[in-house]
Design a protein around this motif. Structure first.
Motif, PDB file in Angstrom:
ATOM      1  N   PHE A  46     -16.177  -5.701  -1.476  1.00 32.68           N
ATOM      2  CA  PHE A  46     -15.378  -4.542  -1.885  1.00 32.68           C
ATOM      3  C   PHE A  46     -16.133  -3.716  -2.930  1.00 32.68           C
ATOM      4  CE2 PHE A  46     -12.331  -2.196  -4.348  1.00 32.68           C
ATOM      5  CZ  PHE A  46     -11.356  -1.806  -3.448  1.00 32.68           C
ATOM      6  N   GLN A  47     -16.671  -4.375  -3.923  1.00 31.79           N
ATOM      7  CA  GLN A  47     -17.377  -3.683  -5.002  1.00 31.79           C
ATOM      8  C   GLN A  47     -18.575  -2.907  -4.469  1.00 31.79           C
ATOM      9  OE1 GLN A  47     -18.054  -6.218  -8.400  1.00 31.79           O
ATOM     10  NE2 GLN A  47     -19.847  -5.054  -9.062  1.00 31.79           N
ATOM     11  N   LEU A  48     -19.338  -3.519  -3.560  1.00 26.05           N
ATOM     12  CA  LEU A  48     -20.502  -2.840  -2.980  1.00 26.05           C
ATOM     13  C   LEU A  48     -20.063  -1.646  -2.130  1.00 26.05           C
ATOM     14  CD1 LEU A  48     -22.587  -5.977  -1.915  1.00 26.05           C
ATOM     15  CD2 LEU A  48     -23.166  -4.374  -3.746  1.00 26.05           C
ATOM     16  N   GLY A  49     -18.965  -1.808  -1.373  1.00 24.71           N
ATOM     17  CA  GLY A  49     -18.479  -0.713  -0.543  1.00 24.71           C
ATOM     18  C   GLY A  49     -17.998   0.465  -1.369  1.00 24.71           C
ATOM     19  N   ALA A  50     -17.261   0.188  -2.444  1.00 26.24           N
ATOM     20  CA  ALA A  50     -16.784   1.266  -3.309  1.00 26.24           C
ATOM     21  C   ALA A  50     -17.955   1.995  -3.963  1.00 26.24           C
ATOM     22  CB  ALA A  50     -15.843   0.700  -4.378  1.00 26.24           C
ATOM     23  N   ALA A  51     -18.947   1.224  -4.424  1.00 27.35           N
ATOM     24  CA  ALA A  51     -20.116   1.832  -5.077  1.00 27.35           C
ATOM     25  C   ALA A  51     -20.900   2.700  -4.109  1.00 27.35           C
ATOM     26  CB  ALA A  51     -21.015   0.742  -5.660  1.00 27.35           C
ATOM     27  N   ALA A  52     -20.925   2.313  -2.831  1.00 26.01           N
ATOM     28  CA  ALA A  52     -21.642   3.102  -1.827  1.00 26.01           C
ATOM     29  C   ALA A  52     -21.030   4.481  -1.662  1.00 26.01           C
ATOM     30  CB  ALA A  52     -21.646   2.362  -0.485  1.00 26.01           C
ATOM     31  N   CYS A  54       0.882  -1.175   0.000  1.00 27.90           N
ATOM     32  CA  CYS A  54       0.000   0.000   0.000  1.00 27.90           C
ATOM     33  C   CYS A  54       0.915   1.218   0.000  1.00 27.90           C
ATOM     34  CB  CYS A  54      -0.925  -0.006   1.216  1.00 27.90           C
ATOM     35  SG  CYS A  54      -2.188   1.293   1.186  1.00 27.90           S
ATOM     36  N   ASP A  55       1.129   1.794  -1.187  1.00 26.84           N
ATOM     37  CA  ASP A  55       2.180   2.813  -1.331  1.00 26.84           C
ATOM     38  C   ASP A  55       1.709   4.228  -1.014  1.00 26.84           C
ATOM     39  OD1 ASP A  55       0.665   3.369  -3.563  1.00 26.84           O
ATOM     40  OD2 ASP A  55       2.215   2.838  -5.032  1.00 26.84           O
ATOM     41  N   GLU A  56       0.425   4.379  -0.675  1.00 32.23           N
ATOM     42  CA  GLU A  56      -0.064   5.692  -0.255  1.00 32.23           C
ATOM     43  C   GLU A  56      -1.369   5.526   0.517  1.00 32.23           C
ATOM     44  OE1 GLU A  56      -1.932   8.152  -3.409  1.00 32.23           O
ATOM     45  OE2 GLU A  56      -1.156   6.622  -4.792  1.00 32.23           O
ATOM     46  N   LYS A  57      -1.808   6.577   1.156  1.00 26.70           N
ATOM     47  CA  LYS A  57      -3.043   6.519   1.928  1.00 26.70           C
ATOM     48  C   LYS A  57      -4.219   6.188   1.009  1.00 26.70           C
ATOM     49  CE  LYS A  57      -6.017   9.349   4.914  1.00 26.70           C
ATOM     50  NZ  LYS A  57      -6.237   8.275   5.898  1.00 26.70           N
ATOM     51  N   LEU A  58      -5.049   5.288   1.478  1.00 24.76           N
ATOM     52  CA  LEU A  58      -6.203   4.906   0.671  1.00 24.76           C
ATOM     53  C   LEU A  58      -7.191   6.061   0.551  1.00 24.76           C
ATOM     54  CD1 LEU A  58      -7.128   1.349   2.030  1.00 24.76           C
ATOM     55  CD2 LEU A  58      -5.907   1.894  -0.075  1.00 24.76           C
ATOM     56  N   PRO A  59      -7.751   6.271  -0.641  1.00 28.09           N
ATOM     57  CA  PRO A  59      -8.834   7.250  -0.759  1.00 28.09           C
ATOM     58  C   PRO A  59     -10.049   6.760   0.016  1.00 28.09           C
ATOM     59  CG  PRO A  59      -8.373   6.189  -2.878  1.00 28.09           C
ATOM     60  CD  PRO A  59      -7.390   5.658  -1.914  1.00 28.09           C
ATOM     61  N   PRO A  60     -10.945   7.669   0.398  1.00 26.77           N
ATOM     62  CA  PRO A  60     -12.096   7.294   1.247  1.00 26.77           C
ATOM     63  C   PRO A  60     -12.933   6.160   0.686  1.00 26.77           C
ATOM     64  CG  PRO A  60     -11.901   9.682   1.105  1.00 26.77           C
ATOM     65  CD  PRO A  60     -10.908   9.122   0.140  1.00 26.77           C
ATOM     66  N   TYR A  61     -13.118   6.111  -0.644  1.00 22.71           N
ATOM     67  CA  TYR A  61     -13.969   5.061  -1.206  1.00 22.71           C
ATOM     68  C   TYR A  61     -13.322   3.694  -1.067  1.00 22.71           C
ATOM     69  CZ  TYR A  61     -11.135   6.834  -5.150  1.00 22.71           C
ATOM     70  OH  TYR A  61     -10.116   7.310  -5.930  1.00 22.71           O
ATOM     71  N   TYR A  62     -11.990   3.594  -1.171  1.00 26.67           N
ATOM     72  CA  TYR A  62     -11.327   2.314  -0.992  1.00 26.67           C
ATOM     73  C   TYR A  62     -11.234   1.940   0.485  1.00 26.67           C
ATOM     74  CZ  TYR A  62      -9.961   1.830  -5.900  1.00 26.67           C
ATOM     75  OH  TYR A  62      -9.962   1.668  -7.258  1.00 26.67           O
TER      76      TYR A  62
END
Length: 263
Positions: free
Chosen positions: A219-225, A161-169
């Protein structure tokens, strides 16, 4: 179901092993059968619904049905079994039913006798479905504590994980934390490099790919949310609307050749 309803089901879902002695009503049975038919047609799987499913199970109580999670003996079929099996689970949970993914802790011979599966079709797991008791029983609480003793937070699921995750991820990974897996081992390894998300399991030609399929759906449902729509391609990359989405071929010509490589 809407994406929001699926998220509510993820938050509500718990593995249930104690059911009432009231079998599923005929309308509910018909709906589940229809869902199974849709899954089989869309994903080219062989899910089977068994209305009276109590006989092969010893650690469950009450009356319940089950869906046998079946498909070809391929890595792709395993992924789809997990993905679409969990989709069925979440639909049942949202509408008030109790469910539980089960692998290995049932009499497989009895299950196979009930199914009459076609040749080259494997039984991977079963999904128990019934009217669960309102509260967890003491036995269920003990089982929950045992199976969740070594839960991994999503941060420990990352190999890179080379950087902070964006909120959707970040939110998508929190939904992955809630995904069921065999003995709650959470075998999926995630990578986030150069803004791209990917994942894999160590032994793709095994039941861990079912866990991978379940995690992909969460994961897909969480990102879509959080406003990011995407799909997983066959290489384990999460492709958003802004990138090319590579889907499973409907009738892959080289399936047998690919499978032999993994033997």
């Amino acid at each position: 179901m809407t994406n929001e309803e699926y998220i509510k089901a993820i938050e509500k879902r718990r593995s249930r092993r104690s059911y009432t002695y009231h079998a599923l009503d005929s309308d509910t049975v018909e709906v589940i059968k229809n869902i199974v038919d849709v899954v089989n047609e869309k994903a080219d799987l062989e899910f089977k619904f068994v209305e009276n499913g109590t006989s092969p199970f010893k650690i469950f109580s009450g009356k319940f049905s089950f869906v046998a999670v079946c498909g070809e003996d391929t890595e792709k079929a395993r992924l789809k079994c997990g993905y679409y099996g969990e989709m069925l689970v979440l639909q049942c949970v949202y509408h008030g039913l109790g469910t539980c993914w089960v692998s290995g802790t049932y009499d497989e011979n009895k299950v196979l006798e009930l199914l009459n599966l076609p040749k080259k079709t494997r039984l991977y797991a079963v999904i128990v479905i019934g009217n669960a008791k309102d509260k967890l029983t003491s036995k269920e609480k003990v089982m929950y504590n045992i199976t969740h003793r070594q839960n991994k937070p999503y941060q420990k699921m990352f190999e890179v994980c080379d950087e902070k995750l964006p909120p959707y991820y970040e939110y998508a990974m929190k939904m992955v934390e809630r995904a069921p897996s065999s003995t709650n081992g959470r075998p999926v390894h995630f990578k986030y490099e150069n803004g791209l998300m990917s994942a894999y399991v160590d032994e793709p030609y095994s039941e861990t790919s079912i866990d991978f399929g379940i995690a992909q759906l969460h994961f897909q449902l969480g990102a879509a949310a959080k406003g990011l729509k995407g799909e997983w391609d066959y290489r384990g990359r999460f492709c958003t609307e802004d990138s090319k989405v590579i889907k499973f071929p409907e009738n892959p010509k080289n399936t047998d050749e690919e499978d032999n490589v993994n033997d």
